[in-house]
Scaffold this motif. Structure first.
Motif, PDB file in Angstrom:
ATOM      1  N   LEU A  45       0.722  -1.288   0.412  1.00 53.85           N
ATOM      2  CA  LEU A  45       0.248   0.148   0.036  1.00 53.85           C
ATOM      3  C   LEU A  45       0.843   1.011  -0.047  1.00 53.85           C
ATOM      4  N   LEU A  46       1.223   1.766  -0.858  1.00 52.02           N
ATOM      5  CA  LEU A  46       1.711   3.382  -0.832  1.00 52.02           C
ATOM      6  C   LEU A  46       0.346   4.531  -0.334  1.00 52.02           C
ATOM      7  N   ASP A  47       0.952   4.828   0.335  1.00 52.62           N
ATOM      8  CA  ASP A  47       0.072   5.995   1.344  1.00 52.62           C
ATOM      9  C   ASP A  47       0.615   7.266  -0.051  1.00 52.62           C
ATOM     10  N   LEU A  48       0.057   8.269  -0.704  1.00 50.36           N
ATOM     11  CA  LEU A  48       0.483   9.011  -1.426  1.00 50.36           C
ATOM     12  C   LEU A  48       0.380  10.240  -1.083  1.00 50.36           C
ATOM     13  N   GLY A  49      -0.106  10.693   0.462  1.00 49.59           N
ATOM     14  CA  GLY A  49       0.117  11.797   1.699  1.00 49.59           C
ATOM     15  C   GLY A  49       1.867  11.749   1.525  1.00 49.59           C
ATOM     16  N   ARG A  50       1.974  10.634   1.972  1.00 47.62           N
ATOM     17  CA  ARG A  50       3.531  10.625   2.756  1.00 47.62           C
ATOM     18  C   ARG A  50       3.912   9.704   2.547  1.00 47.62           C
ATOM     19  N   GLY A  51       4.577   8.511   1.652  1.00 49.66           N
ATOM     20  CA  GLY A  51       5.515   8.164   0.178  1.00 49.66           C
ATOM     21  C   GLY A  51       5.622   6.583   0.629  1.00 49.66           C
ATOM     22  N   ASP A  52       4.915   6.350   2.462  1.00 49.60           N
ATOM     23  CA  ASP A  52       5.149   5.120   3.667  1.00 49.60           C
ATOM     24  C   ASP A  52       4.978   4.130   2.446  1.00 49.60           C
ATOM     25  N   ARG A  53       4.940   3.119   2.108  1.00 53.78           N
ATOM     26  CA  ARG A  53       4.792   1.730   1.477  1.00 53.78           C
ATOM     27  C   ARG A  53       4.477   0.940   2.886  1.00 53.78           C
ATOM     28  N   LEU A  54       3.343  -0.266   2.578  1.00 48.48           N
ATOM     29  CA  LEU A  54       3.438  -0.935   3.718  1.00 48.48           C
ATOM     30  C   LEU A  54       3.199  -2.465   2.970  1.00 48.48           C
ATOM     31  N   PRO A  55       3.135  -2.942   3.695  1.00 51.64           N
ATOM     32  CA  PRO A  55       2.950  -5.056   3.181  1.00 51.64           C
ATOM     33  C   PRO A  55       1.070  -4.766   3.483  1.00 51.64           C
ATOM     34  N   LEU A  56       0.166  -5.275   2.530  1.00 55.49           N
ATOM     35  CA  LEU A  56      -0.779  -5.169   2.731  1.00 55.49           C
ATOM     36  C   LEU A  56      -1.643  -6.464   2.342  1.00 55.49           C
ATOM     37  N   MET A  57      -1.104  -7.276   1.199  1.00 55.76           N
ATOM     38  CA  MET A  57      -2.057  -8.158   0.964  1.00 55.76           C
ATOM     39  C   MET A  57      -0.734  -9.540   0.591  1.00 55.76           C
ATOM     40  N   SER A  58      -0.987 -10.504   0.608  1.00 57.01           N
ATOM     41  CA  SER A  58       0.614 -11.605   0.340  1.00 57.01           C
ATOM     42  C   SER A  58      -0.373 -12.625   0.158  1.00 57.01           C
ATOM     43  N   ARG A  59      -0.156 -13.670  -1.067  1.00 61.45           N
ATOM     44  CA  ARG A  59      -0.242 -15.096  -0.948  1.00 61.45           C
ATOM     45  C   ARG A  59       0.037 -16.133  -0.051  1.00 61.45           C
ATOM     46  N   TYR A  60       1.344 -15.549   1.080  1.00 61.59           N
ATOM     47  CA  TYR A  60       1.856 -16.185   2.078  1.00 61.59           C
ATOM     48  C   TYR A  60       1.647 -15.512   3.177  1.00 61.59           C
ATOM     49  N   PHE A  61       1.445 -14.718   4.112  1.00 60.82           N
ATOM     50  CA  PHE A  61       0.702 -13.874   5.381  1.00 60.82           C
ATOM     51  C   PHE A  61       0.829 -15.036   5.655  1.00 60.82           C
ATOM     52  N   GLU A  62       1.143 -15.082   7.155  1.00 60.88           N
ATOM     53  CA  GLU A  62       0.632 -16.388   8.329  1.00 60.88           C
ATOM     54  C   GLU A  62      -0.591 -14.981   8.848  1.00 60.88           C
ATOM     55  N   SER A  63      -2.045 -15.563   8.647  1.00 54.93           N
ATOM     56  CA  SER A  63      -3.036 -14.408   8.778  1.00 54.93           C
ATOM     57  C   SER A  63      -4.129 -15.222   8.796  1.00 54.93           C
ATOM     58  N   ASP A  64      -5.497 -15.404   9.928  1.00 57.69           N
ATOM     59  CA  ASP A  64      -6.541 -16.039   9.095  1.00 57.69           C
ATOM     60  C   ASP A  64      -7.611 -14.949   8.203  1.00 57.69           C
ATOM     61  N   ALA A  65      -6.465 -13.768   7.776  1.00 55.81           N
ATOM     62  CA  ALA A  65      -8.002 -13.016   7.199  1.00 55.81           C
ATOM     63  C   ALA A  65      -7.458 -12.803   6.057  1.00 55.81           C
ATOM     64  N   ASP A  66      -8.057 -13.271   5.065  1.00 60.14           N
ATOM     65  CA  ASP A  66      -7.861 -13.271   3.273  1.00 60.14           C
ATOM     66  C   ASP A  66      -8.859 -13.055   2.942  1.00 60.14           C
ATOM     67  N   VAL A  67      -8.779 -12.521   1.596  1.00 54.73           N
ATOM     68  CA  VAL A  67      -9.860 -12.548   0.323  1.00 54.73           C
ATOM     69  C   VAL A  67      -9.322 -12.754  -0.955  1.00 54.73           C
ATOM     70  N   GLY A  68      -9.537 -14.132  -1.092  1.00 51.11           N
ATOM     71  CA  GLY A  68      -9.357 -14.264  -2.865  1.00 51.11           C
ATOM     72  C   GLY A  68      -7.990 -15.194  -2.601  1.00 51.11           C
ATOM     73  N   ALA A  69      -7.543 -15.452  -3.151  1.00 51.69           N
ATOM     74  CA  ALA A  69      -6.025 -15.800  -3.096  1.00 51.69           C
ATOM     75  C   ALA A  69      -5.210 -15.391  -2.009  1.00 51.69           C
ATOM     76  N   TYR A  70      -4.944 -14.347  -1.359  1.00 51.02           N
ATOM     77  CA  TYR A  70      -4.279 -13.281  -0.862  1.00 51.02           C
ATOM     78  C   TYR A  70      -5.055 -13.529   0.651  1.00 51.02           C
ATOM     79  N   ARG A  71      -4.100 -13.162   1.871  1.00 49.94           N
ATOM     80  CA  ARG A  71      -4.467 -13.063   3.077  1.00 49.94           C
ATOM     81  C   ARG A  71      -3.905 -11.737   2.612  1.00 49.94           C
ATOM     82  N   TYR A  72      -4.186 -10.737   4.144  1.00 49.89           N
ATOM     83  CA  TYR A  72      -4.094  -9.396   4.165  1.00 49.89           C
ATOM     84  C   TYR A  72      -3.683  -8.934   5.688  1.00 49.89           C
ATOM     85  N   LEU A  73      -3.213  -7.767   6.179  1.00 50.25           N
ATOM     86  CA  LEU A  73      -3.087  -7.643   7.093  1.00 50.25           C
ATOM     87  C   LEU A  73      -3.178  -6.519   8.069  1.00 50.25           C
TER      88      LEU A  73
END
Length: 163
Positions: A45-73
């Protein structure tokens, strides 16, 4: 009913690229862009105001939260929901869809932005457009990704000072 500019198209049709080009034309634009890695295995996720990039979704995250083939933070969506926005200007949120229709993802952020006087631009896959319009009770001014100049004209018409 709030009017929202919607960039809509199929998956990989150029919605995100168009959103990034809008930022080039209006440098003070804030909001969030979801950027895929070349392999499409991870999304940041790119924050257009600050320029920060944060991990958002991955096929490999350890998470119970998912959408489609991805798990998200959820913590990244929480970060986005806690960013403060002025009650004016242009804000982009890329992309609204399945998660938000479940009341997750950017749903809290969307509801907050809809309460402000910002000119909101969202990207939505064609398959979710009707449901997103109904879910947020918005009036969608829809554009395909190839219509950048039309979108810019629309934004300028909403903000005469930017001409």
């Amino acid at each position: 009913m709030k009017s929202v500019i919607v960039i809509t198209g199929k998956n990989n049709s150029g919605k995100t690229t168009t959103a990034l080009k809008i930022k080039e034309h209006f440098p003070s634009t804030k909001g969030f862009i979801s950027l895929s890695a070349d392999t499409k295995d991870e999304i940041t996720l790119l924050d257009l105001g600050r320029g920060d990039r944060l991990p958002l979704m991955s096929r490999y995250f350890e998470s119970d939260a998912d959408v489609g083939a991805y798990r998200y933070l959820q913590s990244t969506f929480d970060y986005a929901s806690n960013v403060e926005f002025d009650d004016k200007g242009v804000v982009i949120v890329d992309e609204i869809g399945r998660l938000e229709l479940r009341g997750e993802g950017f749903d809290f952020l969307m509801r907050h932005l809809l309460s402000l006087s910002v000119n909101l631009i969202i990207t939505v896959r064609t398959e979710f457009l009707e449901d997103v319009v109904r879910h947020y009770e918005i009036e969608a001014d829809c554009f395909s990704p190839g219509n950048l100049e039309e979108i810019i004209r629309k934004i300028k018409s909403l903000n005469p000072d930017w001409n």
